[in-house]
Write an enzyme that holds these catalytic residues in place. Sequence first.
Site, short mmCIF file in Angstrom:
data_model
loop_
_atom_site.label_atom_id
_atom_site.label_comp_id
_atom_site.label_asym_id
_atom_site.label_seq_id
_atom_site.Cartn_x
_atom_site.Cartn_y
_atom_site.Cartn_z
N ASP A 23 2.01 32.82 36.04
CA ASP A 23 1.54 33.30 34.74
C ASP A 23 2.12 32.41 33.64
OD1 ASP A 23 0.67 34.65 32.53
OD2 ASP A 23 1.98 36.40 32.81
N GLU A 81 -2.78 39.40 30.89
CA GLU A 81 -3.80 39.16 31.93
C GLU A 81 -3.75 40.18 33.06
OE1 GLU A 81 -0.91 37.77 31.94
OE2 GLU A 81 -0.32 38.11 34.02
N ASP A 83 5.24 36.66 39.24
CA ASP A 83 4.26 37.60 38.71
C ASP A 83 3.30 38.11 39.80
OD1 ASP A 83 3.61 39.01 36.43
OD2 ASP A 83 2.17 37.54 35.68
N LYS A 97 -0.39 43.60 41.66
CA LYS A 97 -0.70 42.45 40.81
C LYS A 97 -0.20 41.18 41.50
CE LYS A 97 0.52 40.34 36.32
NZ LYS A 97 1.18 40.50 35.01
N ARG A 149 -3.46 43.45 33.22
CA ARG A 149 -4.35 44.62 33.10
C ARG A 149 -5.81 44.23 33.30
NH1 ARG A 149 -1.97 45.66 27.21
NH2 ARG A 149 -0.31 44.49 28.21
N ASP A 195 -2.15 36.27 27.52
CA ASP A 195 -0.97 36.55 28.33
C ASP A 195 -0.94 38.01 28.80
OD1 ASP A 195 1.35 36.02 29.65
OD2 ASP A 195 2.62 35.96 27.87
N LYS A 224 3.12 30.80 27.17
CA LYS A 224 4.49 31.32 27.09
C LYS A 224 5.46 30.21 26.67
CE LYS A 224 4.25 34.90 30.72
NZ LYS A 224 4.57 36.07 29.89
N1 BES Z 1 3.80 38.93 33.61
C1 BES Z 1 4.01 39.26 32.26
C2 BES Z 1 5.05 40.35 32.04
C3 BES Z 1 6.47 39.99 32.35
C4 BES Z 1 7.27 39.43 31.38
C5 BES Z 1 7.00 40.28 33.58
C6 BES Z 1 8.59 39.15 31.67
C7 BES Z 1 8.33 40.00 33.86
C8 BES Z 1 9.11 39.43 32.89
C9 BES Z 1 2.71 39.76 31.64
O1 BES Z 1 1.55 39.18 32.11
C10 BES Z 1 2.78 39.48 30.19
O2 BES Z 1 2.83 38.35 29.83
N2 BES Z 1 2.78 40.53 29.37
C11 BES Z 1 2.84 40.39 27.97
C12 BES Z 1 1.93 41.41 27.38
C13 BES Z 1 1.72 41.25 25.90
C14 BES Z 1 1.01 39.96 25.61
C15 BES Z 1 0.92 42.42 25.41
C16 BES Z 1 4.29 40.62 27.54
O3 BES Z 1 4.98 41.47 28.13
O4 BES Z 1 4.74 39.92 26.65
ZN ZN Z 2 1.66 38.44 33.99
MN MN Z 3 1.10 37.39 31.13
#
Ligand code: BES
Ligand code: ZN
Ligand code: MN
Length: 497
Positions: free
Chosen positions: A270, A349, A288, A265, A351, A347, A277
């Site tokens: 992000d 994104e 990210d 990825k 997947r 967010d 966020k």
């Molecule tokens: N890149 C983030 C995940 C992440 C969060 C990595 C904190 C490292 C530290 C990912 O794209 C994300 O935002 N995931 C969301 C998914 C949710 C919206 C289902 C998350 O983990 O909040």
């Molecule tokens: Zn992300």
């Molecule tokens: Mn995200």
Amino acid sequence: MKYTAEKINISNKSSFDCIVIPIFEQYKLSKILKKINDISNNYILNILKENSIQGKINQNIILYKIPNFLCNKIIIIGCGIENKLNREKNKLILNNVINILKKYSIKEIIWYLTDLKIDNYKLYWNIRDTIDIFEKNTYLFHRFKKNKSYFSSKLKFNIHDNNKDIYFSAIKYGNAINLGIKKAKNIANLPPNICTPKYLSIKAKKLQKKYKNISVKILDEKIMQKKGMNAYLAVSKGSKNKPFISIIKYNFNDKKSQPIILLGKGITFDSGGISLKPSRNMEEMKYDMCGAAAVYGTIYAIAELKLPINVIAILAGSENMPSSNAYRPGDIIKTMSGLNVEIVNTDAEGRLILCDILSYIEKYKPKYVIDIATLTGACVIALGNNISGLMSNNNILCKKIITASLETDDRVWELPINDKKYFDKIKSNIADLVNSSDGVAGAITAACFLSKFTQKYKWAHIDIAGTAWYYVNQKAMSSGRPISMLCQFLINQVYND
Ligand code: BES
Ligand code: ZN
Ligand code: MN
């Protein structure tokens, strides 16, 4: 750092700058320390006793100007109770030693700490851990510093006739893998205004020039549109930075053998998109793209080692930003596989970019596919910051990854994806899938989403959200994980299969 291995003869005539030697609890001198103690007429033991340095872990002393001995200094390192030393304690000790060496800017080191026999801890891994910890602790990212500082020194391992091959091999692999880690960190630590998806593709292209076994193909927006990779394209719609997929092929086996694919990825920033966020720690979301950096570092190391294997490393570059042109919660997007995804949260994104590549790579008929992604905050909640999440549709692949992770101490832990209840959570009422579900088991439901696109091959997913970076003085730095584990997985593939 420079590492060499040599049979060293310590006598009253040797004149080294600095020797690092272990001592065990209750003044138990190691063989070499005994020798120096004899040469110096008990000088060592007397000083140790005067200072109550009896050999506990964390007890260290530097001695200068030892009688009858020409070396400038010896550093005596407390290693605890002799047969209670293990890998974990050894790593702790190594971290202490490197700090001493840095503090006194020691440039030449004769190393006796791998001379010990430790139960259940192979010499090879002791040497590799030593190199790994030295490289980790001397890594500097000073591209944006006005005053650049360096620490570099030469470390010479003492070897014996019967173990020199182990030393030479550990140094060879340690050097190549740590070079890959360093290259990956140097990209991951870059700010998101420099490290864009385009930048990742330029770095990928450069590998083709450097290594004759590597060829690189870049997929731009146009090609993605032609292939129907609409989920991939949706994520970057809000960004001026265009998406690029870099496909790095490393061919060192006969062309026919099935490749192992590593997919990383590469979200270079992000923001969360329209599902923005919170601003706290948002700057960390430049990391990210650490999955992409990890597969880049892995292929770099593999190419350095000229490992006889076929590997394809894919950097999935994109940026997730809000704008009037951005994709929205509520949108329905048709993926390359034909499955329609209802966007619930922009967010989630990661997947979306991964799923289209997981479909695209079917054409390579891969032996195994491993994706590496900072995919979910939920994985950090579940496993913390030292263990990556592992989810897979194949037990054999899973075991191989766990083996490599135990060997390298680059840890992973398997989470289950084989329960229908998880899949219920990613069902949409009006499309095939939603891209995000409610709060529970978020690392797993993300993997379940991906598994819908990996049914044609053996696949594993590694969630490195908690392990891709760590904190130095409360500020984030790339960790280069899980490059050690991935390299070991590939090495085992060649030599243990
Ligand atoms: N890149 C983030 C995940 C992440 C969060 C990595 C904190 C490292 C530290 C990912 O794209 C994300 O935002 N995931 C969301 C998914 C949710 C919206 C289902 C998350 O983990 O909040
Ligand atoms: Zn992300
Ligand atoms: Mn995200």
